[in-house]
Design a protein around this motif. Structure first.
Motif, mmCIF file in Angstrom:
data_model
loop_
_atom_site.group_PDB
_atom_site.id
_atom_site.type_symbol
_atom_site.label_atom_id
_atom_site.label_comp_id
_atom_site.label_asym_id
_atom_site.label_seq_id
_atom_site.Cartn_x
_atom_site.Cartn_y
_atom_site.Cartn_z
ATOM 1 N N ILE A 90 0.829 -1.204 0.000
ATOM 2 C CA ILE A 90 0.000 0.000 0.000
ATOM 3 C C ILE A 90 0.865 1.257 0.000
ATOM 4 C CG2 ILE A 90 -0.255 0.409 2.486
ATOM 5 C CD1 ILE A 90 -3.008 0.444 -0.216
ATOM 6 N N SER A 91 2.125 1.145 0.482
ATOM 7 C CA SER A 91 3.007 2.312 0.458
ATOM 8 C C SER A 91 3.334 2.721 -0.974
ATOM 9 C CB SER A 91 4.302 2.010 1.222
ATOM 10 O OG SER A 91 5.051 1.000 0.564
ATOM 11 N N GLY A 92 3.446 1.735 -1.897
ATOM 12 C CA GLY A 92 3.710 2.070 -3.288
ATOM 13 C C GLY A 92 2.603 2.883 -3.914
ATOM 14 N N HIS A 93 1.349 2.580 -3.531
ATOM 15 C CA HIS A 93 0.207 3.337 -4.056
ATOM 16 C C HIS A 93 0.109 4.708 -3.402
ATOM 17 C CE1 HIS A 93 -4.149 4.451 -3.813
ATOM 18 N NE2 HIS A 93 -4.032 4.285 -5.108
ATOM 19 N N GLY A 94 0.339 4.776 -2.085
ATOM 20 C CA GLY A 94 0.187 6.046 -1.382
ATOM 21 C C GLY A 94 1.266 7.045 -1.728
ATOM 22 N N THR A 95 2.522 6.601 -1.749
ATOM 23 C CA THR A 95 3.616 7.534 -2.056
ATOM 24 C C THR A 95 3.544 8.025 -3.499
ATOM 25 O OG1 THR A 95 5.041 5.632 -2.543
ATOM 26 C CG2 THR A 95 5.188 6.590 -0.342
ATOM 27 N N LYS A 96 2.996 7.190 -4.395
ATOM 28 C CA LYS A 96 2.836 7.640 -5.786
ATOM 29 C C LYS A 96 1.913 8.857 -5.845
ATOM 30 C CE LYS A 96 3.101 7.341 -10.306
ATOM 31 N NZ LYS A 96 2.067 8.266 -10.726
ATOM 32 N N GLY A 97 0.789 8.798 -5.120
ATOM 33 C CA GLY A 97 -0.118 9.945 -5.108
ATOM 34 C C GLY A 97 0.512 11.169 -4.472
ATOM 35 N N VAL A 98 1.281 10.960 -3.400
ATOM 36 C CA VAL A 98 1.926 12.088 -2.724
ATOM 37 C C VAL A 98 2.938 12.758 -3.643
ATOM 38 C CG1 VAL A 98 3.503 12.695 -0.852
ATOM 39 C CG2 VAL A 98 1.557 11.204 -0.393
ATOM 40 N N PHE A 99 3.801 11.970 -4.268
ATOM 41 C CA PHE A 99 4.840 12.555 -5.122
ATOM 42 C C PHE A 99 4.246 13.183 -6.375
ATOM 43 C CE2 PHE A 99 7.846 9.563 -2.899
ATOM 44 C CZ PHE A 99 8.613 10.560 -2.338
ATOM 45 N N GLU A 100 3.204 12.585 -6.949
ATOM 46 C CA GLU A 100 2.595 13.165 -8.142
ATOM 47 C C GLU A 100 1.930 14.505 -7.815
ATOM 48 O OE1 GLU A 100 2.396 12.802 -11.269
ATOM 49 O OE2 GLU A 100 3.341 10.888 -11.650
ATOM 50 N N THR B 53 -7.014 9.018 -9.783
ATOM 51 C CA THR B 53 -8.323 8.385 -9.585
ATOM 52 C C THR B 53 -8.460 7.142 -10.450
ATOM 53 O OG1 THR B 53 -9.308 10.537 -9.078
ATOM 54 C CG2 THR B 53 -10.805 8.772 -9.713
ATOM 55 N N MET B 54 -7.967 7.222 -11.699
ATOM 56 C CA MET B 54 -8.049 6.075 -12.586
ATOM 57 C C MET B 54 -7.228 4.904 -12.054
ATOM 58 S SD MET B 54 -6.888 5.719 -16.584
ATOM 59 C CE MET B 54 -5.156 5.589 -16.138
ATOM 60 N N THR B 55 -5.982 5.168 -11.649
ATOM 61 C CA THR B 55 -5.140 4.076 -11.152
ATOM 62 C C THR B 55 -5.663 3.520 -9.831
ATOM 63 O OG1 THR B 55 -3.685 5.757 -10.178
ATOM 64 C CG2 THR B 55 -3.081 4.888 -12.330
ATOM 65 N N SER B 56 -6.217 4.380 -8.988
ATOM 66 C CA SER B 56 -6.809 3.885 -7.738
ATOM 67 C C SER B 56 -8.010 2.986 -8.019
ATOM 68 C CB SER B 56 -7.231 5.056 -6.848
ATOM 69 O OG SER B 56 -6.124 5.847 -6.490
ATOM 70 N N SER B 57 -8.781 3.334 -9.031
ATOM 71 C CA SER B 57 -9.915 2.494 -9.418
ATOM 72 C C SER B 57 -9.447 1.135 -9.912
ATOM 73 C CB SER B 57 -10.735 3.186 -10.507
ATOM 74 O OG SER B 57 -11.194 4.445 -10.077
ATOM 75 N N LEU B 58 -8.352 1.119 -10.673
ATOM 76 C CA LEU B 58 -7.821 -0.154 -11.159
ATOM 77 C C LEU B 58 -7.295 -1.002 -10.008
ATOM 78 C CD1 LEU B 58 -6.002 1.014 -14.408
ATOM 79 C CD2 LEU B 58 -8.236 -0.066 -14.189
ATOM 80 N N TYR B 59 -6.625 -0.372 -9.042
ATOM 81 C CA TYR B 59 -6.204 -1.082 -7.837
ATOM 82 C C TYR B 59 -7.409 -1.727 -7.154
ATOM 83 C CZ TYR B 59 -1.291 0.302 -7.146
ATOM 84 O OH TYR B 59 0.068 0.433 -7.233
ATOM 85 N N PHE B 60 -8.454 -0.924 -6.985
ATOM 86 C CA PHE B 60 -9.637 -1.406 -6.262
ATOM 87 C C PHE B 60 -10.309 -2.550 -7.011
ATOM 88 C CE2 PHE B 60 -13.985 -1.183 -4.653
ATOM 89 C CZ PHE B 60 -13.742 -1.087 -3.288
ATOM 90 N N ILE B 61 -10.367 -2.453 -8.331
ATOM 91 C CA ILE B 61 -10.991 -3.519 -9.124
ATOM 92 C C ILE B 61 -10.177 -4.804 -9.037
ATOM 93 C CG2 ILE B 61 -11.560 -4.238 -11.473
ATOM 94 C CD1 ILE B 61 -12.228 -1.274 -12.038
ATOM 95 N N ALA B 62 -8.852 -4.688 -9.183
ATOM 96 C CA ALA B 62 -7.998 -5.877 -9.177
ATOM 97 C C ALA B 62 -8.063 -6.607 -7.842
ATOM 98 C CB ALA B 62 -6.556 -5.483 -9.503
ATOM 99 N N PHE B 63 -7.897 -5.867 -6.744
ATOM 100 C CA PHE B 63 -7.934 -6.521 -5.439
ATOM 101 C C PHE B 63 -9.362 -6.832 -5.002
ATOM 102 C CE2 PHE B 63 -3.704 -4.616 -5.295
ATOM 103 C CZ PHE B 63 -2.972 -5.696 -4.822
#
Length: 551
Positions: free
Chosen positions: A6-16, A46-56
């Motif tokens: 989850i750190s990979g997803h969270g830090t990506k949003g922070v840095f972007e 938002t798009m990548t977070s949606s894909l994360y949510f769909i996959a998991f």
């Protein structure tokens, strides 16, 4: 494992979002800066977070038959939602607060008014360093101070020119061919089962025992308990034949065989229930060499009559070197027999708990992850930004996924639940980092592909490099955990981060300069606009010649 993924997803949003904030002009009001940063970043996030949510979410669905995977995916879905709302609300509020401080010339850490340049000149160097905001020596703020960030400067002045150099491109193509060859070779060598030793701690004595057992005593399967849980007519010849048929091909440790041999040697007849049970209790089980069978027979007394309500025997199968695979096949063979035979029995060994898990380690998990990859990639077409962008995204994610799968096989990583979850995560991790880079490239309007990829790297390269570097550095503590599963997690996530970094900074910047989309139509549009603008200027000059003279 959850915190690392989850750190990979969270830090990506922070840095972007932080990168989007730095790209805004400092002379704008902080409200406009926040609005520009959100409009620039939050759509893709938002798009990548949606894909994360769909996959998991698929992993958390009833289609997953491994409870550990299901619970993990449920926690991932909750964490992704919390991450998204944290970036969208709290971190955005922090940017607003930082913008207010910056606009009013307050220190971003101490929240006090920044002194004037004359006052700072009279103070020590350490005080100047702590209280300096970097703008004392200029009369106005630069429009884009982010250009002076050391990573941004390195990418713009050095790396972009080097990676797009015509002499570097052939070596990158050769590098990718080597990468693809090793990945394909690894995919052909995927193990069809995982080693149970990986579930143990690295320095556990059980590991030494398991290794010695596999090395010297692997000719036989684990001892299988064969439990008969209903009253049987053991004295009946038909029942005796059925028991022999079920135990055929096994080495047996059975009170039944010993008792039949005892009757034959003593020439004793026990063809009815009373004789069979009375001789068993009064003679056979009284002898010292057979007393250990007392615990294998459960008697029940109804009045003056004794009955055998349950019993057990042990089976051992002879196997080759691949003990685990043959044990799984043996388990799959015996369990259906317990449903169709007239004798009701159960077979069990403590290792069957793990064999049930690893019996599906290649078939079901790979199918689930493959279906998840296919579904997520199809769903990207409903969020179409550019058809060629989606095509390049599918190619990039597939290349990264196959690379991680093949290289982890060559690195002796078995297909267990950890590696399968990491493969699903790699899909989202790759989309998270490749999508902004690719869509910025295909939507760019520069004259050449080379200039478009330079601008894409300049815009998103810093955030990608910061996030992947933070992600890989965060994996270092896993090396010091004495657990094989943790080391498997480290290997898979290291490959996921490295392959994604390789594609974003080496492979894609070169290959995108060879293949579509073409930028020629942008040239034509610009030429047409320039020509139209020149015609308009000529008409204005003809209508107002005095204006030209005045100029």
């Amino acid at each position: 494992m959850l915190c690392f993924l989850i750190s990979g997803h969270g830090t990506k949003g922070v840095f972007e979002l932080l990168s989007g904030w730095r790209r805004t002009r400092e002379n704008l009001p902080f409200k406009d800066r926040v609005a520009d940063a959100y409009s620039d970043v939050m759509v893709s996030y938002t798009m990548t977070s949606s894909l994360y949510f769909i996959a998991f979410g698929m992993g958390a669905s009833p289609f997953t038959n491994i409870e550990a995977v299901k619970v993990f995916c449920q926690n991932m879905c909750v964490s992704i939602l919390l991450n998204y709302f944290y970036i969208f609300s709290f971190f955005g509020s922090c940017l607003v607060f930082a913008g207010q401080l910056e606009q009013n010339r307050y220190h971003s850490i101490f929240c006090c008014k920044i002194p004037s340049a004359e006052y700072l000149d009279r103070k020590p160097v350490w005080f100047q360093t702590m209280m300096n905001d970097g703008h004392q020596h200029s009369s106005h703020h630069e429009t884009n101070p982010y250009q002076h960030h050391f990573i941004q400067h390195f990418l713009r002045e050095h790396y972009n020119e080097w990676i797009t150099n015509i002499y570097v491109k052939p070596f990158v193509v050769i590098l990718y061919l080597i990468y693809a060859s090793f990945s394909f070779m690894g995919c052909l060598q995927i193990n069809d089962g995982a080693n149970i030793i990986n579930l143990l701690a690295s320095e556990s004595p059980s590991v030494s025992y398991a290794l010695i057992q596999q090395k010297y005593f692997s000719n036989y399967s684990p001892v299988i308990g064969f439990y008969i849980y209903e009253p049987l007519e053991y004295w009946n010849g038909t029942v005796q034949e059925d028991l022999k048929t079920l135990s055929q091909g096994f080495n047996t440790v059975s009170w039944i065989e010993q008792y039949y041999q005892f009757l034959r040697v003593g020439n004793i007849s026990a063809t009815n229930k009373s004789d069979f049970i009375s001789i068993l209790q009064s003679s056979f089980l009284k002898k010292p060499e057979f007393q250990h069978f007392k615990n294998d027979i459960i008697f029940s007394k109804a009045g003056d009559e004794n009955n055998i309500i349950a019993s057990r025997l042990y089976l051992v199968a002879r196997t080759s070197e691949n003990t685990q695979r043959e044990a799984v096949e043996l388990l799959e063979k015996l369990r259906p027999l317990s449903l169709i035979q007239s004798i009701k029995f159960i077979v069990f060994n403590p290792t069957f708990v793990f064999m049930d898990h690893y019996g599906l380690s290649v078939t079901m998990p790979v199918l689930i992850s493959g279906f998840g990859i296919l579904l997520v990639l199809i769903l990207t077409f409903f969020l179409v930004i550019h058809p060629l962008g989606n095509f390049w995204l599918i190619l990039s994610v597939t290349s990264i996924e196959l690379g991680v799968l093949g290289l982890m096989t060559l690195w002796n990583v078995d297909m267990d639940c950890i590696s399968i979850l990491c493969l699903i995560y790699t899909l989202n991790f790759a989309i998270d980092h490749c999508a902004p880079l690719l869509y910025t490239f295909v939507l760019a309007t520069e004259h050449t592909r080379t200039q478009c990829i330079k601008n894409s790297l300049q815009e998103h390269g810093t955030a990608i490099l910061q996030n992947v570097s933070s992600f890989l550095i965060g994996l270092v503590p896993l090396l010091f955990v004495p657990s094989n599963l943790t080391f498997t997690l480290f290997k898979c996530l290291l490959l996921a981060g490295s392959c994604t970094l390789l594609h974003c900074f080496v492979i894609l910047p070169v290959f995108l300069t060879f293949f579509p989309p073409s930028k020629k139509h942008h040239k034509k549009k610009k030429r047409a606009k320039r020509k139209e603008r020149e015609e308009i200027e000529c008409i204005e000059i003809q209508e107002n010649p005095d204006h030209v003279t005045a100029v």
